[in-house]
Design a protein around this motif. Sequence first.
Motif, PDB file in Angstrom:
ATOM      1  N   ILE A 160       2.982 -29.585   9.271  1.00 10.54           N
ATOM      2  CA  ILE A 160       1.955 -30.551   9.650  1.00 10.54           C
ATOM      3  C   ILE A 160       2.455 -31.958   9.341  1.00 10.54           C
ATOM      4  CG2 ILE A 160      -0.413 -31.332   9.271  1.00 10.54           C
ATOM      5  CD1 ILE A 160      -1.037 -28.404   8.427  1.00 10.54           C
ATOM      6  N   PRO A 161       2.467 -32.831  10.353  1.00 12.22           N
ATOM      7  CA  PRO A 161       2.953 -34.199  10.109  1.00 12.22           C
ATOM      8  C   PRO A 161       1.915 -35.059   9.393  1.00 12.22           C
ATOM      9  CG  PRO A 161       2.245 -33.971  12.384  1.00 12.22           C
ATOM     10  CD  PRO A 161       2.107 -32.608  11.757  1.00 12.22           C
ATOM     11  N   ASP A 162       2.418 -36.052   8.668  1.00 11.25           N
ATOM     12  CA  ASP A 162       1.552 -37.055   8.057  1.00 11.25           C
ATOM     13  C   ASP A 162       1.203 -38.143   9.066  1.00 11.25           C
ATOM     14  OD1 ASP A 162       1.605 -35.972   5.349  1.00 11.25           O
ATOM     15  OD2 ASP A 162       3.717 -36.566   5.378  1.00 11.25           O
ATOM     16  N   MET A 163       2.045 -38.259  10.110  1.00  9.19           N
ATOM     17  CA  MET A 163       1.841 -39.253  11.157  1.00  9.19           C
ATOM     18  C   MET A 163       2.542 -38.758  12.418  1.00  9.19           C
ATOM     19  SD  MET A 163       2.446 -43.307  11.020  1.00  9.19           S
ATOM     20  CE  MET A 163       2.345 -44.287  12.499  1.00  9.19           C
ATOM     21  N   ILE A 164       2.026 -39.201  13.574  1.00  4.04           N
ATOM     22  CA  ILE A 164       2.619 -38.855  14.865  1.00  4.04           C
ATOM     23  C   ILE A 164       2.974 -40.138  15.600  1.00  4.04           C
ATOM     24  CG2 ILE A 164       2.248 -37.756  17.114  1.00  4.04           C
ATOM     25  CD1 ILE A 164       0.131 -35.964  15.685  1.00  4.04           C
ATOM     26  N   VAL A 165       4.196 -40.177  16.154  1.00  2.00           N
ATOM     27  CA  VAL A 165       4.623 -41.261  17.037  1.00  2.00           C
ATOM     28  C   VAL A 165       4.943 -40.592  18.369  1.00  2.00           C
ATOM     29  CG1 VAL A 165       6.285 -43.098  17.462  1.00  2.00           C
ATOM     30  CG2 VAL A 165       5.568 -42.596  15.113  1.00  2.00           C
ATOM     31  N   SER A 166       4.262 -41.009  19.447  1.00  2.00           N
ATOM     32  CA  SER A 166       4.374 -40.278  20.704  1.00  2.00           C
ATOM     33  C   SER A 166       4.465 -41.192  21.910  1.00  2.00           C
ATOM     34  CB  SER A 166       3.138 -39.371  20.864  1.00  2.00           C
ATOM     35  OG  SER A 166       3.195 -38.638  22.070  1.00  2.00           O
ATOM     36  N   ASP A 167       5.229 -40.721  22.895  1.00  2.00           N
ATOM     37  CA  ASP A 167       5.199 -41.307  24.230  1.00  2.00           C
ATOM     38  C   ASP A 167       3.956 -40.746  24.921  1.00  2.00           C
ATOM     39  OD1 ASP A 167       5.851 -42.611  26.578  1.00  2.00           O
ATOM     40  OD2 ASP A 167       7.694 -41.503  26.938  1.00  2.00           O
ATOM     41  N   VAL A 168       3.607 -41.277  26.079  1.00  2.00           N
ATOM     42  CA  VAL A 168       2.461 -40.781  26.824  1.00  2.00           C
ATOM     43  C   VAL A 168       2.907 -39.749  27.850  1.00  2.00           C
ATOM     44  CG1 VAL A 168       0.628 -41.419  28.446  1.00  2.00           C
ATOM     45  CG2 VAL A 168       1.050 -42.816  26.420  1.00  2.00           C
ATOM     46  N   ARG A 169       3.827 -40.128  28.709  1.00  2.11           N
ATOM     47  CA  ARG A 169       4.315 -39.203  29.742  1.00  2.11           C
ATOM     48  C   ARG A 169       5.542 -38.471  29.211  1.00  2.11           C
ATOM     49  NH1 ARG A 169       3.601 -42.949  35.103  1.00  2.11           N
ATOM     50  NH2 ARG A 169       1.339 -42.861  35.101  1.00  2.11           N
ATOM     51  N   LEU A 170       5.497 -37.143  29.321  1.00  2.00           N
ATOM     52  CA  LEU A 170       6.588 -36.303  28.828  1.00  2.00           C
ATOM     53  C   LEU A 170       7.134 -35.457  29.968  1.00  2.00           C
ATOM     54  CD1 LEU A 170       4.765 -35.069  25.604  1.00  2.00           C
ATOM     55  CD2 LEU A 170       6.416 -36.953  25.778  1.00  2.00           C
ATOM     56  N   ARG A 171       8.258 -34.793  29.727  1.00  2.00           N
ATOM     57  CA  ARG A 171       8.841 -33.945  30.772  1.00  2.00           C
ATOM     58  C   ARG A 171       7.920 -32.783  31.118  1.00  2.00           C
ATOM     59  NH1 ARG A 171      10.973 -29.224  29.031  1.00  2.00           N
ATOM     60  NH2 ARG A 171      11.427 -29.045  26.800  1.00  2.00           N
ATOM     61  N   GLU A 172       7.097 -32.372  30.156  1.00  2.00           N
ATOM     62  CA  GLU A 172       6.086 -31.332  30.376  1.00  2.00           C
ATOM     63  C   GLU A 172       4.867 -31.698  29.539  1.00  2.00           C
ATOM     64  OE1 GLU A 172       3.661 -28.499  28.705  1.00  2.00           O
ATOM     65  OE2 GLU A 172       5.578 -28.445  27.670  1.00  2.00           O
ATOM     66  N   GLY A 173       3.718 -31.821  30.191  1.00  2.00           N
ATOM     67  CA  GLY A 173       2.509 -32.190  29.482  1.00  2.00           C
ATOM     68  C   GLY A 173       2.474 -33.677  29.190  1.00  2.00           C
ATOM     69  N   THR A 174       1.569 -34.059  28.286  1.00  2.00           N
ATOM     70  CA  THR A 174       1.452 -35.467  27.915  1.00  2.00           C
ATOM     71  C   THR A 174       1.347 -35.595  26.405  1.00  2.00           C
ATOM     72  OG1 THR A 174      -0.970 -35.676  27.897  1.00  2.00           O
ATOM     73  CG2 THR A 174       0.138 -35.910  30.052  1.00  2.00           C
ATOM     74  N   GLY A 175       1.729 -36.758  25.914  1.00  2.00           N
ATOM     75  CA  GLY A 175       1.596 -37.039  24.495  1.00  2.00           C
ATOM     76  C   GLY A 175       0.150 -37.018  24.032  1.00  2.00           C
ATOM     77  N   PRO A 176      -0.781 -37.685  24.762  1.00  2.00           N
ATOM     78  CA  PRO A 176      -2.168 -37.662  24.324  1.00  2.00           C
ATOM     79  C   PRO A 176      -2.762 -36.254  24.226  1.00  2.00           C
ATOM     80  CG  PRO A 176      -1.843 -39.456  25.853  1.00  2.00           C
ATOM     81  CD  PRO A 176      -0.567 -38.647  25.859  1.00  2.00           C
ATOM     82  N   LEU A 177      -2.412 -35.374  25.172  1.00  2.00           N
ATOM     83  CA  LEU A 177      -2.931 -34.007  25.089  1.00  2.00           C
ATOM     84  C   LEU A 177      -2.306 -33.249  23.923  1.00  2.00           C
ATOM     85  CD1 LEU A 177      -3.234 -33.053  28.858  1.00  2.00           C
ATOM     86  CD2 LEU A 177      -5.062 -33.664  27.254  1.00  2.00           C
ATOM     87  N   ALA A 178      -1.018 -33.475  23.673  1.00  2.00           N
ATOM     88  CA  ALA A 178      -0.380 -32.854  22.512  1.00  2.00           C
ATOM     89  C   ALA A 178      -1.054 -33.314  21.235  1.00  2.00           C
ATOM     90  CB  ALA A 178       1.113 -33.193  22.483  1.00  2.00           C
TER      91      ALA A 178
END
Length: 116
Positions: free
Chosen positions: A46-64
Amino acid sequence: MCHVLVIEDDWLIADHIISLIEQAGATSYDQADCETDAVFAAGARIPDMIVSDVRLREGTGPLAVQRIIAAHGNIPVMFITGTPEACMPCDPPAEVLDKPIMESAVIATFRRLAPH
């Protein structure tokens, strides 16, 4: 200690982000390039923080992020994206930074959001 999950499908950008968050105080990280792998990585540690892009090669960062938070509770999130308008759902406590990456903004935002 601050463990970060970096969700980014461009490995050069991911490496750059990892370098910046390490400068800002991250002590460990996991890296994922798609929604499924991000959810799996968060389940393994379990991460203490998440750094994410929005558009991914599969799915999206916000949904993840949404799936990870539903499973593990509130986690601070920083989105770094070239398409901030596509950041749906980017609910608080997320911060949204634009690409190209501004190193000082990434470091400052990380230090503000990361658990101490």
